[in-house]
Scaffold this motif. Sequence first.
Motif, mmCIF file in Angstrom:
data_model
loop_
_atom_site.group_PDB
_atom_site.id
_atom_site.type_symbol
_atom_site.label_atom_id
_atom_site.label_comp_id
_atom_site.label_asym_id
_atom_site.label_seq_id
_atom_site.Cartn_x
_atom_site.Cartn_y
_atom_site.Cartn_z
ATOM 1 N N LEU A 174 -24.239 0.881 13.656
ATOM 2 C CA LEU A 174 -24.268 2.335 13.772
ATOM 3 C C LEU A 174 -25.637 2.905 13.402
ATOM 4 O O LEU A 174 -26.281 3.571 14.206
ATOM 5 N N THR A 175 -26.087 2.644 12.165
ATOM 6 C CA THR A 175 -27.291 3.307 11.657
ATOM 7 C C THR A 175 -28.491 2.383 11.502
ATOM 8 O O THR A 175 -29.623 2.851 11.461
ATOM 9 N N TYR A 176 -28.252 1.084 11.348
ATOM 10 C CA TYR A 176 -29.313 0.145 10.933
ATOM 11 C C TYR A 176 -29.948 0.603 9.621
ATOM 12 O O TYR A 176 -31.147 0.445 9.404
ATOM 13 N N SER A 177 -29.152 1.151 8.734
ATOM 14 C CA SER A 177 -29.678 1.557 7.437
ATOM 15 C C SER A 177 -30.047 0.347 6.589
ATOM 16 O O SER A 177 -30.967 0.413 5.764
ATOM 17 N N ASN A 178 -29.318 -0.743 6.752
ATOM 18 C CA ASN A 178 -29.672 -2.018 6.107
ATOM 19 C C ASN A 178 -29.885 -1.871 4.603
ATOM 20 O O ASN A 178 -30.805 -2.449 4.032
#
Length: 539
Positions: A263-267
């Motif tokens: 979804l975000t690639y917030s990682n």
Amino acid sequence: MLLSPTPSPLQTIGLEFSRQLNSSSKEKTPYICASPIKYLYCNTHPEYMKSGNVTFKLQMINQRADISFALFTNDVKMPHLLGQSNPVAFVNPKAPVYPRLALTKNWDEMTVTWTSGYNINEAVPFVEWSAKGLTSKRSPAGTITFNRNSLCGNPARGVGWRDPGFFHTAFLKELWPNREYTYRLGHDLVNGSTIWSKNYTFVSSPYPGQDSLQRVIIFGDMGKGERDGSNEYNDYQPGSLNTTDQLIKDLKNIDIVFHIGDLTYSNGYLSQWDQFTSQIEPIASTVPYMVGSGNHERDWPDTGSFYARTDSGGECGVPAETMFYFPAENRAKFWYRADYGMFRFCIADTEHDWREGTEQYQFIERCLASVDRKTQPWLIFMAHRVLGYSTNDWYGQEGTFEEPMGRESLQKLWQKYKVDLAFYGHVHNYERSCPIYESQCVNNDKDHYSGTFKGTIHVVVGGAGSHLSPFSSLVPKWSLVRDYDFGFVKLTASDHSSLLFEYKKSSTGQVYDSFNISRDYRDVLACTHDSCEPTTSAG
């Protein structure tokens, strides 16, 4: 300076900076940092190179706190602070923002989930909603959140941690089919006042089997982008804003969206979840935004994920499972069924074991087996990793053209229950197979499929934003169309017998690939290879 709590459509801050140019300096070019992973290199602006003076405009979103700007030199791993601005404040940093609609298990309901800075002891959350000619109602909302100890590793528990705020979900019930509703988010404060969001609208779901125009968007791996020209820590999703903007542009012709993982690639950098929910707000506040789980949401060693990798940055599924509603029996097991009019969607979770004998396999079979194809003729399977077919370069090197162990257990279910289409993300490109069973094309058509079901069409649609994935140089016969570009799929059902498939480019919105399926109920009932139980001629 004060900012409104919900910048619309884009609120920016002008930032001016100057310094003495020194050609003998060994310092690297300065950059401005507004959060742990959002920064601007000054040498991106030609005026800096000429005079040492530069003005930037940065987009601000409400993250429940004041914002200040810092000027650094060196790089993001070993920064040297040169100066810091005064704080910039929102009028009400706790205000309700970023509503996200989702289907429930019941066709006549809709959930609204949103973010705020108010815990339940500070304010009572609710949604006020109505339709033209109907009395206004209020639906109470539940409140949940998570803390640093809820997460599984770094950077999510360390440098990437940011207080996520609170998440509120209300159920709007007994909705009339296909009716437009207006709603707004509210918080009754303990001092007797009420905090309101702006007004939003949505159209309720059709009755299951209802013969009406129904339009579905499907994609994976979109992530988020920076509208102000700044960079993020990974700079990983160059196509994200194009996809988002094309959907916003065509929103009046969209009824529901499925984002199948990554979804975000917030990682592990939690501030990115606010950025993502802000980016999709025009879409998710207007139509149901249904999500799936991918490796960048879930994977972390020794946490029960099928893959012992660190792709989630220590999040181990917690933000995605908390910030988005989806009608699963257990939110930690990200598989669920969704019904919308003439469609049945079975969403799998590839970050948990799906093979025969597992709990998820049993769910998949129940989901496929329980649909009444008289009323819901269009049966769709979705998962993040490619459990079907893909000529991605890595899969080609493996020689399997699939996620390892992907389709071995599931292909007999797809065939038995006559799944029309199967969609996957994870691989960042577009590819469509022929109707296929056991690696063999069972129909030689390309643009139109009619009559008896013969095999499932598999589609990779993971090119919604993240960096593109190369194809294998090998092109099997079953691979009909490939596109190394950003895009998404739109399905349009006009009635019980006709389904239009379109793959559109994110850059232009133009159709790059399309086909039609024409199938009556008797065609669904008809037997084909491995799709019917044994029969008897006994009288």
